[in-house]
Design a protein around this motif. Structure first.
Motif, PDB file in Angstrom:
ATOM      1  N   PHE A 350     -76.560  52.399  13.272  1.00 38.95           N
ATOM      2  CA  PHE A 350     -77.296  51.160  13.028  1.00 38.95           C
ATOM      3  C   PHE A 350     -77.143  50.222  14.221  1.00 38.95           C
ATOM      4  O   PHE A 350     -78.112  49.573  14.648  1.00 38.95           O
ATOM      5  N   LEU A 351     -75.939  50.119  14.752  1.00 40.84           N
ATOM      6  CA  LEU A 351     -75.691  49.266  15.920  1.00 40.84           C
ATOM      7  C   LEU A 351     -76.579  49.686  17.081  1.00 40.84           C
ATOM      8  O   LEU A 351     -77.227  48.841  17.719  1.00 40.84           O
ATOM      9  N   ARG A 352     -76.619  50.994  17.371  1.00 35.13           N
ATOM     10  CA  ARG A 352     -77.416  51.462  18.501  1.00 35.13           C
ATOM     11  C   ARG A 352     -78.915  51.288  18.247  1.00 35.13           C
ATOM     12  O   ARG A 352     -79.678  51.011  19.174  1.00 35.13           O
ATOM     13  N   MET A 353     -79.347  51.417  16.999  1.00 33.05           N
ATOM     14  CA  MET A 353     -80.754  51.195  16.667  1.00 33.05           C
ATOM     15  C   MET A 353     -81.152  49.750  16.984  1.00 33.05           C
ATOM     16  O   MET A 353     -82.182  49.497  17.618  1.00 33.05           O
ATOM     17  N   TRP A 354     -80.329  48.810  16.569  1.00 33.99           N
ATOM     18  CA  TRP A 354     -80.640  47.406  16.803  1.00 33.99           C
ATOM     19  C   TRP A 354     -80.484  47.036  18.272  1.00 33.99           C
ATOM     20  O   TRP A 354     -81.250  46.210  18.793  1.00 33.99           O
ATOM     21  N   GLU A 355     -79.513  47.634  18.935  1.00 34.27           N
ATOM     22  CA  GLU A 355     -79.369  47.376  20.369  1.00 34.27           C
ATOM     23  C   GLU A 355     -80.618  47.835  21.111  1.00 34.27           C
ATOM     24  O   GLU A 355     -81.142  47.118  21.978  1.00 34.27           O
ATOM     25  N   PHE A 356     -81.108  49.024  20.772  1.00 36.11           N
ATOM     26  CA  PHE A 356     -82.304  49.539  21.428  1.00 36.11           C
ATOM     27  C   PHE A 356     -83.494  48.621  21.151  1.00 36.11           C
ATOM     28  O   PHE A 356     -84.289  48.324  22.064  1.00 36.11           O
ATOM     29  N   TYR A 357     -83.644  48.185  19.931  1.00 33.42           N
ATOM     30  CA  TYR A 357     -84.735  47.273  19.550  1.00 33.42           C
ATOM     31  C   TYR A 357     -84.679  45.972  20.343  1.00 33.42           C
ATOM     32  O   TYR A 357     -85.692  45.509  20.889  1.00 33.42           O
ATOM     33  N   LEU A 358     -83.508  45.368  20.444  1.00 35.14           N
ATOM     34  CA  LEU A 358     -83.381  44.087  21.138  1.00 35.14           C
ATOM     35  C   LEU A 358     -83.634  44.240  22.638  1.00 35.14           C
ATOM     36  O   LEU A 358     -84.324  43.418  23.254  1.00 35.14           O
ATOM     37  N   VAL A 359     -83.092  45.289  23.240  1.00 32.62           N
ATOM     38  CA  VAL A 359     -83.285  45.512  24.674  1.00 32.62           C
ATOM     39  C   VAL A 359     -84.751  45.833  24.969  1.00 32.62           C
ATOM     40  O   VAL A 359     -85.360  45.271  25.893  1.00 32.62           O
ATOM     41  N   LEU A 360     -85.321  46.742  24.198  1.00 35.16           N
ATOM     42  CA  LEU A 360     -86.714  47.131  24.411  1.00 35.16           C
ATOM     43  C   LEU A 360     -87.650  45.931  24.277  1.00 35.16           C
ATOM     44  O   LEU A 360     -88.593  45.761  25.063  1.00 35.16           O
ATOM     45  N   SER A 361     -87.383  45.081  23.300  1.00 30.63           N
ATOM     46  CA  SER A 361     -88.235  43.912  23.082  1.00 30.63           C
ATOM     47  C   SER A 361     -88.131  42.929  24.243  1.00 30.63           C
ATOM     48  O   SER A 361     -89.144  42.401  24.723  1.00 30.63           O
ATOM     49  N   GLU A 362     -86.917  42.673  24.700  1.00 33.50           N
ATOM     50  CA  GLU A 362     -86.745  41.751  25.832  1.00 33.50           C
ATOM     51  C   GLU A 362     -87.471  42.254  27.068  1.00 33.50           C
ATOM     52  O   GLU A 362     -88.170  41.499  27.761  1.00 33.50           O
ATOM     53  N   ILE A 363     -87.327  43.542  27.369  1.00 36.33           N
ATOM     54  CA  ILE A 363     -87.980  44.106  28.546  1.00 36.33           C
ATOM     55  C   ILE A 363     -89.496  44.073  28.390  1.00 36.33           C
ATOM     56  O   ILE A 363     -90.233  43.903  29.370  1.00 36.33           O
ATOM     57  N   GLY A 364     -89.976  44.188  27.166  1.00 40.78           N
ATOM     58  CA  GLY A 364     -91.414  44.080  26.933  1.00 40.78           C
ATOM     59  C   GLY A 364     -91.973  42.751  27.383  1.00 40.78           C
ATOM     60  O   GLY A 364     -93.116  42.668  27.862  1.00 40.78           O
ATOM     61  N   PHE A 365     -91.180  41.682  27.255  1.00 42.41           N
ATOM     62  CA  PHE A 365     -91.618  40.359  27.688  1.00 42.41           C
ATOM     63  C   PHE A 365     -91.368  40.121  29.176  1.00 42.41           C
ATOM     64  O   PHE A 365     -92.066  39.312  29.797  1.00 42.41           O
ATOM     65  N   ARG A 366     -90.415  40.813  29.749  1.00 46.63           N
ATOM     66  CA  ARG A 366     -90.111  40.599  31.168  1.00 46.63           C
ATOM     67  C   ARG A 366     -90.946  41.503  32.077  1.00 46.63           C
ATOM     68  O   ARG A 366     -91.372  41.083  33.158  1.00 46.63           O
ATOM     69  N   GLN A 367     -91.175  42.739  31.673  1.00 48.15           N
ATOM     70  CA  GLN A 367     -91.792  43.716  32.562  1.00 48.15           C
ATOM     71  C   GLN A 367     -93.147  44.231  32.094  1.00 48.15           C
ATOM     72  O   GLN A 367     -93.889  44.798  32.890  1.00 48.15           O
ATOM     73  N   ARG A 368     -93.458  44.076  30.816  1.00 52.01           N
ATOM     74  CA  ARG A 368     -94.704  44.626  30.297  1.00 52.01           C
ATOM     75  C   ARG A 368     -95.678  43.496  29.945  1.00 52.01           C
ATOM     76  O   ARG A 368     -95.665  42.473  30.598  1.00 52.01           O
ATOM     77  N   THR A 369     -96.493  43.652  28.930  1.00 51.52           N
ATOM     78  CA  THR A 369     -97.573  42.695  28.653  1.00 51.52           C
ATOM     79  C   THR A 369     -97.342  41.892  27.373  1.00 51.52           C
ATOM     80  O   THR A 369     -98.274  41.276  26.861  1.00 51.52           O
ATOM     81  N   ASN A 370     -96.119  41.867  26.841  1.00 55.12           N
ATOM     82  CA  ASN A 370     -95.843  41.094  25.635  1.00 55.12           C
ATOM     83  C   ASN A 370     -95.882  39.596  25.934  1.00 55.12           C
ATOM     84  O   ASN A 370     -95.360  39.141  26.953  1.00 55.12           O
ATOM     85  N   ILE A 371     -96.480  38.859  25.030  1.00 54.01           N
ATOM     86  CA  ILE A 371     -96.528  37.402  25.121  1.00 54.01           C
ATOM     87  C   ILE A 371     -96.297  36.829  23.721  1.00 54.01           C
ATOM     88  O   ILE A 371     -96.267  37.559  22.734  1.00 54.01           O
ATOM     89  N   VAL A 372     -96.158  35.514  23.662  1.00 53.41           N
ATOM     90  CA  VAL A 372     -96.238  34.783  22.397  1.00 53.41           C
ATOM     91  C   VAL A 372     -97.373  33.784  22.540  1.00 53.41           C
ATOM     92  O   VAL A 372     -97.521  33.142  23.584  1.00 53.41           O
TER      93      VAL A 372
END
Length: 410
Positions: A350-372
């Motif tokens: 569970f820890l690694r699942m949430w870690e992956f989710y948080l890291v992937l989401s942050e990088i989506g906003f820094r390097q990909r096309t995610n916006i708010v």
């Protein structure tokens, strides 16, 4: 090895070292930072990781079949994301992306409640590990990048309230997806609004009820365990923060039709949501499968395409770019610092699942096309002032009042 070959076709800047199940090291990239070394503990993973990497890489990390030995998970995903432009994509990844592009999530009422329960009905104490004191589980608003998470979340509430044009007490406000009650309570306590919050999470609902009972505005705020599609209006103002991501692309027209039906003729609505800055596409399959089932992220063309046929004017639109990246970084740091508590409450997977989710989401906003985006809508073209000065003026008044209150110890 198929996975190494795929990474080799993508990565030009930055450095990866992949150690396969037999112990052989494969070096990828130009030797520059960021750098990461990952070990594959399963021979089968050397091939399955290439089949659908958007899903399988997260699964392998979660299951311990992909282990970061040097650098960090963030470094690994950062290297891949910063190289993942149109010129660097592997043909197989291009095909998979095209295959998923037509996927559109539908969330009828029964399924919507089950999807919400999957994520939000975890132990309430779990969210205290990484959220701010008000449990704001959405993008904060940073006036400077060195602000604390709590300060930035207070900024966010003021920023949204200013756009709602709460110019007199007693306005009837609907909060769609009211979370743990922070926004609804803020509007009731600060503006004298009469607020109804709705959520599909039993945990959030019970927590919000307890907060409302202790609030000085307890007679003006209520929380219902109810789908927004079952409500009857009208409401002078509607706010929805971090809920539109759960509507589902097939339900966008229905959402905006209901929004219009619930608004008074001169009413104002504010929708705050994650989206894409480029063409429409599906949400990451790992996040959809394990973290937010039923979720979808809209492109701006999809949002406008659903609002316009329902007779709503988009009276203001703001794109928040790096604010969510900074929010997620703070969540990730807090989460990591208390990882022992997460393991004790759940387990390492569970820890690694949430870690992956948080890291992937942050990088989506820094390097990909995610916006708010924050989209203000109205039924009438003259429902809001003709310039944006009222937003800035209201926000500054609120900030000044909060500072005076804090300085006086109230």
């Amino acid at each position: 090895m198929a996975f190494v070959a795929m990474l080799g076709s993508i990565v030009r800047d930055g450095s990866l070292c992949v150690i396969d199940a037999s112990g052989e090291a494969h070096h990828i990239g130009d030797g520059s930072a960021p750098k990461a070394t990952l070990r594959l503990t399963s021979k089968l993973s050397e091939y399955t990781l290439a089949l659908n990497p958007a899903l399988s890489v997260g699964e392998a990390y979660m299951d311990g079949r992909l282990v970061i030995e040097d650098g960090s998970l963030y470094d690994f995903l950062d290297v891949v994301a910063r190289n993942f432009g149109p010129a660097g994509q592997h043909p197989w990844l291009v095909f998979l992306k095209r295959l998923r592009r037509g996927l559109k999530q539908s969330n009828p009422m029964g399924r919507a409640q089950r999807n919400v329960a999957h994520h939000y009905d975890l132990s309430p104490e779990f969210y205290d590990i990484f959220l701010d004191q008000d449990r704001q589980y959405s993008c904060a608003y940073f006036k400077s990048m060195d602000e604390t998470l709590d300060a930035a979340q207070e900024n966010k509430k003021r920023h949204i309230a200013a756009k709602l044009c709460l110019d007199r007490p007693g306005l009837r406000v609907l909060d769609i997806g009211s979370g743990w009650g922070g926004m609804a309570l803020y509007l009731a306590e600060t503006f004298g609004a009469d607020v109804t919050g709705v959520t599909l999470s039993k945990e959030q609902h019970s927590y919000s009820l307890r907060r409302a009972a202790d609030s000085p505005a307890s007679k003006r705020v209520r929380f219902e365990l109810q789908d927004y599609r079952e409500l009857e209006g009208p409401f002078d103002r509607i706010v929805s923060v971090g809920m539109f991501e759960h509507v589902g692309k097939k339900n966008y027209l229905e959402f905006f039709a209901r929004l219009r039906a619930l608004l008074t003729e001169d009413g104002i609505a504010l929708v705050h949501s994650i989206g894409y800055a480029d063409a429409p596409g599906p949400i990451n399959p790992f996040i959809r499968k394990y973290v937010f089932p039923g979720a979808d992220l809209p492109s701006m063309s999809e949002v406008f395409g659903a609002a316009e046929p329902n007779g709503l004017f988009v009276t203001d639109l703001e794109i928040l770019r790096l604010h969510y990246a900074e929010t997620l970084r703070r969540w990730r740091e807090r989460f990591t610092a208390r990882s022992a508590e997460v393991i004790a409450r759940y387990d390492e997977r569970f820890l690694r699942m949430w870690e992956f989710y948080l890291v992937l989401s942050e990088i989506g906003f820094r390097q990909r096309t995610n916006i708010v985006f924050q989209m203000q809508l109205a039924r009438r073209i003259d429902a809001v002032p003709t310039t944006r000065d009222y937003m800035t003026d209201a926000e500054r008044r609120l900030e000044k009042a909060d500072k005076q209150s804090n300085d006086s110890g109230c």
